[in-house]
Design an enzyme around this catalytic site. Structure first.
Site, PDB file in Angstrom:
ATOM      1  N   ASP A  91     117.198  20.621  13.132  1.00 22.50           N
ATOM      2  CA  ASP A  91     116.275  21.480  12.395  1.00 22.50           C
ATOM      3  C   ASP A  91     114.975  20.701  12.187  1.00 22.50           C
ATOM      4  OD1 ASP A  91     118.594  22.990  12.231  1.00 22.50           O
ATOM      5  OD2 ASP A  91     118.354  23.473  10.106  1.00 22.50           O
ATOM      6  N   LYS A 153     113.373  29.182  11.298  1.00 27.50           N
ATOM      7  CA  LYS A 153     114.012  28.957  10.002  1.00 27.50           C
ATOM      8  C   LYS A 153     112.978  29.069   8.903  1.00 27.50           C
ATOM      9  CE  LYS A 153     116.433  25.246   7.472  1.00 27.50           C
ATOM     10  NZ  LYS A 153     117.037  23.895   7.598  1.00 27.50           N
ATOM     11  N   LYS A 182     117.200  31.760  10.816  1.00 28.45           N
ATOM     12  CA  LYS A 182     117.970  31.052   9.798  1.00 28.45           C
ATOM     13  C   LYS A 182     117.263  31.176   8.462  1.00 28.45           C
ATOM     14  CE  LYS A 182     119.776  26.517   8.382  1.00 28.45           C
ATOM     15  NZ  LYS A 182     120.059  25.118   8.789  1.00 28.45           N
TER      16      LYS A 182
END
Length: 221
Positions: A91, A153, A182
């Site tokens: 991430d 995300k 996400k």
């Protein structure tokens, strides 16, 4: 959707600076027990958690976290080390200042540098929605869609706010269908988790859902 399926959406997260070895091993054990999507931990704990779980659980870590303004080469090198130590998902945080400059060419280059270093592994791109305008969020949906990333995300969980229903809906609407979404930060209840999924979230970054399933108070990330 039942609880078992819900847990399959969860990146069970522990990124606090004061967490100890015991804390990390505990969330790994919980991750295996509850069959979450992954555990999300700091880079310094990857090897330890990978050895502890022995392939029973995906290991997610963060790159350029939480501020995003590291050089692209540094982020790529950080990702390479993480994968070498056992991370299966990365991430990364974009350079938020570049987003405020609307320098989307630089952001695309940044993402692609990390993508090149993580080929064959899941890459999620954190855009930090809490500090962006609607126009900037939409522009970044396009950038991530054009990159080789797998996910967009919402948040690090370290900014002024985390995921919102409105942001997840917006990201799903404006990001290419091959890019997953996400939601992360501030997912406080099981009802919230189910709603995020209904709005298009494919993953949930949270430390609370497993606690709630255990009957504990849902505090934390």
């Amino acid at each position: 959707m039942d609880i078992k399926n819900l847990l399959g959406y969860v990146d069970h997260t522990l990124l606090t600076t004061t967490a100890t070895t015991q804390d990390y091993l505990k969330i790994c054990d919980e991750g295996v027990k509850y069959k979450v999507a992954s555990v999300c931990i700091p880079p310094s704990r990857i090897a330890q958690c990978a050895a502890h779980t022995a392939g029973k659980l995906k290991i997610c870590t963060v790159v350029g976290f939480p501020n995003g303004y590291a050089d692209s080469a540094a982020k790529a090198h950080e990702a390479e080390i993480a994968i070498r130590q056992g991370a299966t998902e990365i991430d990364m945080v974009i350079d938020i200042g570049r987003a405020k400059d609307h320098d989307y060419v630089a952001i695309l280059s940044d993402i692609n540098a990390v993508r090149a270093a993580t080929c064959g592994h899941i890459l999620k791109v954190i855009i930090e929605t809490a500090v962006l305008t609607q126009e900037e969020k939409i522009a970044l949906c396009k950038v991530v869609s054009e990159s080789g990333a797998d996910y967009i995300k919402t948040s690090t969980g370290f900014a002024s706010g985390g995921a919102t229903f409105e942001d997840v809906e917006l990201l799903r609407k404006h990001t290419a269908l091959h890019i997953k979404v996400k939601a992360a930060g501030g997912i406080a209840t099981l009802e919230d988790a189910y709603r995020f999924i209904s709005l298009g979230a494919d993953r949930l970054g949270t430390s609370r859902i497993v606690k709630l399933v255990q009957g504990l108070k849902g505090e934390g990330y």
